[in-house]
Design an enzyme around this catalytic site. Structure first.
Site, mmCIF file in Angstrom:
data_model
loop_
_atom_site.group_PDB
_atom_site.id
_atom_site.type_symbol
_atom_site.label_atom_id
_atom_site.label_comp_id
_atom_site.label_asym_id
_atom_site.label_seq_id
_atom_site.Cartn_x
_atom_site.Cartn_y
_atom_site.Cartn_z
ATOM 1 N N GLY A 191 18.651 13.935 -4.545
ATOM 2 C CA GLY A 191 18.383 12.862 -3.424
ATOM 3 C C GLY A 191 19.247 13.227 -2.170
ATOM 4 O O GLY A 191 18.942 13.023 -0.908
ATOM 5 N N THR A 222 13.151 10.210 -12.761
ATOM 6 C CA THR A 222 12.514 9.124 -11.625
ATOM 7 C C THR A 222 11.138 8.884 -11.635
ATOM 8 O O THR A 222 10.441 9.761 -12.075
ATOM 9 C CB THR A 222 13.166 9.670 -10.406
ATOM 10 O OG1 THR A 222 14.640 9.596 -10.116
ATOM 11 C CG2 THR A 222 12.476 9.000 -9.021
ATOM 12 N N THR A 224 11.101 13.107 -5.689
ATOM 13 C CA THR A 224 12.185 12.983 -7.016
ATOM 14 C C THR A 224 13.170 14.187 -6.958
ATOM 15 O O THR A 224 12.734 15.302 -6.401
ATOM 16 C CB THR A 224 11.479 13.207 -8.166
ATOM 17 O OG1 THR A 224 12.323 13.097 -9.530
ATOM 18 C CG2 THR A 224 10.475 14.165 -8.592
ATOM 19 N N VAL A 264 23.892 5.982 -3.291
ATOM 20 C CA VAL A 264 22.374 5.716 -3.258
ATOM 21 C C VAL A 264 21.713 6.929 -2.802
ATOM 22 O O VAL A 264 22.460 7.691 -1.880
ATOM 23 C CB VAL A 264 22.350 4.704 -2.052
ATOM 24 C CG1 VAL A 264 20.989 4.313 -1.632
ATOM 25 C CG2 VAL A 264 23.102 3.255 -2.510
ATOM 26 N N GLY A 265 20.800 7.155 -3.451
ATOM 27 C CA GLY A 265 20.048 8.380 -3.305
ATOM 28 C C GLY A 265 18.961 8.374 -2.265
ATOM 29 O O GLY A 265 18.698 7.162 -1.329
ATOM 30 N N ASP A 266 17.912 9.004 -2.216
ATOM 31 C CA ASP A 266 16.665 8.990 -1.447
ATOM 32 C C ASP A 266 15.845 7.880 -1.839
ATOM 33 O O ASP A 266 15.015 7.357 -0.861
ATOM 34 C CB ASP A 266 15.782 10.392 -1.218
ATOM 35 C CG ASP A 266 15.713 10.733 -2.967
ATOM 36 O OD1 ASP A 266 16.139 10.323 -3.800
ATOM 37 O OD2 ASP A 266 14.651 11.594 -3.128
HETATM 38 N N1 ASP Z 1 15.958 11.365 -6.203
HETATM 39 C C1 ASP Z 1 16.854 10.588 -7.236
HETATM 40 C C2 ASP Z 1 17.789 10.321 -6.602
HETATM 41 O O1 ASP Z 1 18.687 11.182 -5.948
HETATM 42 C C3 ASP Z 1 17.124 11.206 -8.730
HETATM 43 C C4 ASP Z 1 16.031 11.739 -9.054
HETATM 44 O O2 ASP Z 1 14.436 11.801 -8.643
HETATM 45 O O3 ASP Z 1 15.900 12.510 -10.287
HETATM 46 O O4 ASP Z 1 18.784 9.428 -6.830
#
Ligand code: ASP
Length: 302
Positions: free
Chosen positions: A224, A170, A221, A199-201
């Protein structure tokens, strides 16, 4: 004082991927810094740095993003102006070439904060944001990764340590411009083999991205689901305030909270309004870099 700090994800980055990530980080820093050095805005610097990483298939954002359980790429992104509190975000978009640009357009329009699915696509058409076929985003590296993990475990909160090894490049950026504005942004394909529609963070203001020019800015990152539960980006901004601008102390404390409360993993980058940089992660590596008025040569590390 001007500063730009970026990340390209936190996980157990294998040796063979390090060179391309370092090159991409340098290019992103240079693109963002050009704006700051030319008396441009923090928002332009963040947008430019993230766009470079979205176009670079080494990262899990834009082209080269991870593939979900339905064989699709679904992208999330957000951006925030810490002076106006203007914010824009997109979730689950499939054909938007640069999700960060669409998030930026939503922020600039200043009517809504987060658009998803069909509505996001309609908005993109109306504002002439570049569109690409779904195949543009899918790279041979990710197809191979998906083939190897087919039938493997999907993300579950309980399998935290195992998931530290999952690809998660990310991208994110936080900038402080010469006008004293702090901006932050984050863009991702999420986690590999994710449930369609997950959907993540990254597109959630306060979780993956937050900026408040009187205090600081943050991009996250990692896992999430865990970041969402502790409202990670806003939590770290609050800690920067509590620690009088000590961004390093704030990110370390933020990671401790994440682990204590969720056993989550990942990383966080931050800037205080004084231009102090904070970077912390609990994975074995995090792709990261920065430039400041005092250090105008890109610093990158994994
Ligand atoms: N935070 C991101 C998510 O959960 C993934 C990542 O940062 O690798 O969508």
């Amino acid at each position: 004082m001007m500063a730009l700090v970026i990340h390209g994800g936190a996980w157990d980055i294998p040796e063979e991927e390090t060179d391309s990530l370092l090159v991409g980080l340098r290019q992103a820093l240079t693109a963002g810094w050009d704006y700051l050095a030319g008396a441009g805005t923090a928002i332009d610097a963040v947008t430019a740095a993230i766009q470079v990483m979205e176009d670079d298939e080494a990262f899990n954002a834009g082209r080269g993003a991870v593939i979900n359980a339905a064989g699709m790429v679904e992208l999330d992104a957000s951006i925030m102006n810490g002076t106006t509190l203007g914010a824009g975000a997109v979730a689950g978009v499939r054909v938007i070439k640069n999700p960060i640009l669409l998030a930026r357009l939503i922020m600039d329009e200043n009517e809504h904060v987060l658009l998803m699915g069909e509505g996001a696509l309609r908005f993109a058409h109306e504002h002439k944001a570049p569109i690409c076929p779904p195949s543009y985003f899918i790279t041979s590296r990710e197809l191979e990764r998906q083939r190897k993990t087919q039938g493997g475990q999907r993300f579950t909160a309980g399998a935290a340590s195992q998931k530290k090894r999952l690809p998660a490049d990310t991208v994110g950026a936080v900038a402080l411009d010469s006008f004293g504005t702090i901006a932050a942004g984050t863009s991702t394909g999420g986690i590999p083999n994710k449930y369609p529609g997950r959907v993540g963070d990254a597109p959630l203001i306060g979780c993956g991205t937050y900026a408040l020019s009187t205090v600081g800015g943050v991009s996250t990152t990692g896992m999430g689901e865990a970041m969402i539960k502790v409202v990670m980006a806003k939590t770290v901004v609050d800690l920067i305030k509590q620690y009088n601008g000590n961004a390093m102390k704030a990110v370390r404390e933020g990671m401790e909270i994440l682990v204590r409360q969720t056993r989550g993993y990942g990383g966080v980058i931050a800037l205080s309004r004084q231009g102090e940089i904070g970077i912390a992660y609990n994975t074995s590596r995090m792709a990261r870099g920065y430039m400041t008025t005092a250090h105008q040569i890109p610093f990158v590390a994994l």
